[in-house]
Scaffold this motif. Structure first.
Motif: not given
Length: 196
Positions: A36-37, A105, A133, A98, A29-34, A140
């Motif tokens: 995308e970001l 991932r 990450i 990326q 989940n964290l990899c996919e957010q990075i 945050r």
């Protein structure tokens, strides 16, 4: 979040860790957010094919998103120098970061039993990916303003408590991988000294 034993050496230049399904899901989940970001900003500022080919963009200001700004900070205090440097490097830096997340991932997705076995290059990609990450989570958590002691005292129902748990777990995971890499390098150096 500490069900794994972290990374350890496995033979020469191989680094292994086994993750529980829940840990894999968090990392994915964290990899996919990075990933995308870090997707490229659309660059319509120039039509120079050579500039596009070598990664020069018309973007010379830092990203507005605070997490992205932390991942792609200004290289210089002077705004003119920082802007010029960003035009020449941001695209390449985005792609590199990326690629680290994509490497993580791919390994996580292709592991049926949760075991990740990395060669030296992939281990370095994981170090970079985990670091990115953690930087994102640190924004945050506002780690620049909040001490680790303050974050340790977050109440159990505070949504940031889970974020802090993942942040510290990733720091520990990164440390185990780095230790395994250092052990390998030390052993290589000793064997080279012994053979000379």
């Amino acid at each position: 979040m500490t069900a794994t034993e972290g990374f350890s050496r496995h033979g020469d230049h191989s680094y292994v860790a086994t993750f529980a399904d829940s840990e894999k899901e968090v990392l994915l989940n964290l990899c996919e957010q990075i990933i995308e970001l870090l997707a490229e900003r659309q660059d319509h500022g120039h039509e120079d094919p050579l500039a596009a080919m070598v990664g020069i963009t018309s973007h010379d200001s830092p990203p507005e998103d605070e997490v992205l700004h932390r991942l792609l900070p200004n290289a210089y205090a002077d705004q003119v120098d920082a802007s010029e440097f960003r035009r020449y490097t941001e695209s390449t830096l985005r792609q590199k970061k990326q690629a680290h997340a994509i490497s993580m991932r791919i390994h996580l997705k292709s592991s049926d039993d949760g075991t990740i076995d990395l060669d030296h290059d992939n281990a370095n990609a994981w170090l970079g990916g985990i670091n990115d990450i953690r930087l994102a989570l640190g924004v945050r958590l506002k780690v620049e303003n909040n001490s680790h002691e303050e974050l340790e005292l977050l109440s159990p129902d505070d949504p940031l408590r889970g974020v802090y748990a993942v942040y510290t777990w990733l720091g520990w995971l990164q440390e185990t991988l780095l230790s395994a890499l250092i052990d390998d390098a030390d052993e290589d150096e000793e064997s080279q000294l012994g053979s000379s």
